[in-house]
Motif scaffolding. Sequence first.
Motif, mmCIF file in Angstrom:
data_model
loop_
_atom_site.group_PDB
_atom_site.id
_atom_site.type_symbol
_atom_site.label_atom_id
_atom_site.label_comp_id
_atom_site.label_asym_id
_atom_site.label_seq_id
_atom_site.Cartn_x
_atom_site.Cartn_y
_atom_site.Cartn_z
ATOM 1 N N GLY A 1 14.921 30.163 -36.620
ATOM 2 C CA GLY A 1 15.428 30.198 -35.252
ATOM 3 C C GLY A 1 14.309 30.068 -34.227
ATOM 4 O O GLY A 1 14.454 29.373 -33.214
ATOM 5 N N SER A 2 13.187 30.723 -34.502
ATOM 6 C CA SER A 2 12.046 30.632 -33.590
ATOM 7 C C SER A 2 11.482 29.217 -33.542
ATOM 8 O O SER A 2 11.151 28.696 -32.471
ATOM 9 C CB SER A 2 10.944 31.608 -34.018
ATOM 10 N N LEU A 3 11.378 28.601 -34.743
ATOM 11 C CA LEU A 3 10.881 27.228 -34.780
ATOM 12 C C LEU A 3 11.815 26.288 -34.036
ATOM 13 O O LEU A 3 11.381 25.440 -33.244
ATOM 14 C CB LEU A 3 10.720 26.765 -36.229
ATOM 15 N N GLY A 4 13.125 26.449 -34.285
ATOM 16 C CA GLY A 4 14.093 25.598 -33.594
ATOM 17 C C GLY A 4 14.046 25.796 -32.092
ATOM 18 O O GLY A 4 14.119 24.834 -31.321
ATOM 19 N N GLY A 5 13.915 27.050 -31.680
ATOM 20 C CA GLY A 5 13.824 27.322 -30.251
ATOM 21 C C GLY A 5 12.574 26.747 -29.628
ATOM 22 O O GLY A 5 12.598 26.231 -28.504
ATOM 23 N N SER A 6 11.453 26.782 -30.381
ATOM 24 C CA SER A 6 10.202 26.216 -29.872
ATOM 25 C C SER A 6 10.309 24.707 -29.696
ATOM 26 O O SER A 6 9.869 24.155 -28.679
ATOM 27 C CB SER A 6 9.054 26.551 -30.828
ATOM 28 N N GLY B 1 11.947 17.235 -18.809
ATOM 29 C CA GLY B 1 11.705 17.588 -17.415
ATOM 30 C C GLY B 1 10.564 16.782 -16.817
ATOM 31 O O GLY B 1 10.654 16.296 -15.684
ATOM 32 N N LEU B 2 9.481 16.610 -17.590
ATOM 33 C CA LEU B 2 8.362 15.798 -17.121
ATOM 34 C C LEU B 2 8.788 14.347 -16.933
ATOM 35 O O LEU B 2 8.399 13.688 -15.960
ATOM 36 C CB LEU B 2 7.198 15.879 -18.109
ATOM 37 N N GLY B 3 9.609 13.859 -17.860
ATOM 38 C CA GLY B 3 10.085 12.492 -17.733
ATOM 39 C C GLY B 3 10.953 12.296 -16.507
ATOM 40 O O GLY B 3 10.861 11.278 -15.815
ATOM 41 N N HIS C 1 6.298 12.568 -14.527
ATOM 42 C CA HIS C 1 5.005 13.142 -14.910
ATOM 43 C C HIS C 1 4.825 13.207 -16.425
ATOM 44 O O HIS C 1 3.962 13.951 -16.912
ATOM 45 C CB HIS C 1 4.854 14.551 -14.325
ATOM 46 N N LEU C 2 5.610 12.437 -17.162
ATOM 47 C CA LEU C 2 5.497 12.473 -18.622
ATOM 48 C C LEU C 2 4.446 11.471 -19.084
ATOM 49 O O LEU C 2 4.599 10.264 -18.909
ATOM 50 C CB LEU C 2 6.838 12.138 -19.270
ATOM 51 N N PRO C 3 3.356 11.940 -19.691
ATOM 52 C CA PRO C 3 2.379 11.006 -20.258
ATOM 53 C C PRO C 3 2.981 10.295 -21.463
ATOM 54 O O PRO C 3 3.953 10.760 -22.059
ATOM 55 C CB PRO C 3 1.223 11.920 -20.681
ATOM 56 N N PRO C 4 2.405 9.178 -21.864
ATOM 57 C CA PRO C 4 2.878 8.495 -23.071
ATOM 58 C C PRO C 4 2.516 9.305 -24.306
ATOM 59 O O PRO C 4 1.665 10.199 -24.244
ATOM 60 C CB PRO C 4 2.134 7.162 -23.033
ATOM 61 N N PRO C 5 3.128 9.009 -25.452
ATOM 62 C CA PRO C 5 2.703 9.672 -26.692
ATOM 63 C C PRO C 5 1.225 9.445 -26.938
ATOM 64 O O PRO C 5 0.684 8.364 -26.655
ATOM 65 C CB PRO C 5 3.559 8.990 -27.770
ATOM 66 N N SER C 6 0.575 10.443 -27.495
ATOM 67 C CA SER C 6 -0.882 10.417 -27.621
ATOM 68 C C SER C 6 -1.322 9.749 -28.922
ATOM 69 O O SER C 6 -1.964 10.366 -29.772
ATOM 70 C CB SER C 6 -1.434 11.843 -27.535
ATOM 71 N N LEU C 7 -1.019 8.472 -29.077
ATOM 72 C CA LEU C 7 -1.378 7.764 -30.306
ATOM 73 C C LEU C 7 -2.883 7.622 -30.474
ATOM 74 O O LEU C 7 -3.386 7.572 -31.596
ATOM 75 C CB LEU C 7 -0.720 6.378 -30.334
ATOM 76 N N ALA C 8 -3.600 7.529 -29.373
ATOM 77 C CA ALA C 8 -5.053 7.362 -29.428
ATOM 78 C C ALA C 8 -5.800 8.580 -28.890
ATOM 79 O O ALA C 8 -7.038 8.588 -28.913
ATOM 80 C CB ALA C 8 -5.472 6.127 -28.639
ATOM 81 N N ASN C 9 -5.087 9.560 -28.393
ATOM 82 C CA ASN C 9 -5.703 10.719 -27.746
ATOM 83 C C ASN C 9 -6.612 10.297 -26.601
ATOM 84 O O ASN C 9 -7.648 10.896 -26.336
ATOM 85 C CB ASN C 9 -6.483 11.577 -28.749
ATOM 86 N N SER C 10 -6.210 9.233 -25.916
ATOM 87 C CA SER C 10 -6.902 8.739 -24.720
ATOM 88 C C SER C 10 -5.825 8.267 -23.765
ATOM 89 O O SER C 10 -5.070 7.347 -24.100
ATOM 90 C CB SER C 10 -7.847 7.585 -25.080
ATOM 91 N N ILE C 11 -5.734 8.876 -22.607
ATOM 92 C CA ILE C 11 -4.614 8.605 -21.720
ATOM 93 C C ILE C 11 -4.566 7.139 -21.302
ATOM 94 O O ILE C 11 -3.489 6.533 -21.215
ATOM 95 C CB ILE C 11 -4.643 9.531 -20.478
ATOM 96 N N TYR D 1 10.878 20.032 -26.145
ATOM 97 C CA TYR D 1 11.541 18.802 -25.720
ATOM 98 C C TYR D 1 12.189 18.947 -24.342
ATOM 99 O O TYR D 1 12.257 17.972 -23.585
ATOM 100 C CB TYR D 1 12.565 18.354 -26.763
ATOM 101 N N LEU D 2 12.620 20.147 -23.989
ATOM 102 C CA LEU D 2 13.110 20.359 -22.629
ATOM 103 C C LEU D 2 11.995 20.127 -21.617
ATOM 104 O O LEU D 2 12.220 19.545 -20.547
ATOM 105 C CB LEU D 2 13.679 21.769 -22.483
#
Length: 329
Positions: free
Chosen positions: A11-16, A26-28, A32-42, A21-22
């Motif tokens: 339950g804790s994992l699911g809630g986390s 919200g950022l999206g 203000h939502l950054p892209p996925p960090s595929l390269a760890n460089s914005i 994702y909430l």
Amino acid sequence: MPRRYFVALLGSLGGSFALFYLVLFGLGATGHLPPPSLANSICVDEKLAHLRAQPPEAPNLLVIGSSIAWRHFDGDVVRRENPQVRPLNGAFCGLTANQSTFAGSWLLQHYPSVREVVMIASPHDFENCGRMRTEVFDPRDAEDFVYRGSSPWPYYIKYFAPGALLRNALTIGAKRAGGEVMDPLIFDRYASGPMETHGVRDTLLYGPVRHFDQACFDALDRFAREMRREGRRVLLASTPMHPAWKRLNDPDNAMQDAFGQRVRQVLAPLGGEFWDGDGARVVDEAAFYDGIHLRWSAVAPYSAALARHFQFGAAPPAAAAALAGAPRL
């Protein structure tokens, strides 16, 4: 007791996950939502997201390199000089030469229409290749994200970095808006990154080039051989350097001369070409906002000189066919 423990744990994992994702949604919703960090460089990740959102149509000229190439190529100016050209700026910020050639090879798998590849580089790009991981992002994940339309949401978990996500969320909106931001994340229709600020950095930012790394030239050699096998024309142009930087770090031009000589030694036997964009002196001191980067207004004369020198589109397909028929090296 064990059953209640595992139920609580799940339950804790699911809630986390739900809370995480909430936050993302919200950022999206607020931009203000950054892209996925595929390269760890914005800036690399934002470029991948741009290529996903706005795929180019059959480019025949690919630009590769680091932030120099990303910010120093005006496609409209190049097309005025060479109307037959359809450019794609495939450069990513912060790359060493081996990383640039990796990204170039990865991009070329998806754009078979490309007949010419030009790397726009600073001598700084050829300093530390042996110490840098060549694959700046996982090519399979990047392929799925950019070209196969896979959902971006799982990558936020796979590349989970809450600290970087928070830092980037605080600045991504302003960087995407551009204007007077020093490091904007905006793209033109060729995927170049115009720097339109009127300000300057407090320092030249970039120090001297203390040595060249043979691993960088080895990577360029492998790439040039790959381009020859595929019948593509390969070119390298150096970028202008701030006159104050040169007076401080290369007053007799020895470093620039050595750089040009080593690049020519790699490219000339393979049919590649080099242009000394610094020696051409197409911009003045006011064109720079740090030691190696140009304002967008100064990119136009540099791009025009680049296009006039290489005559993009004039050599292929004849030259490409000749190279394709040459003995394999």
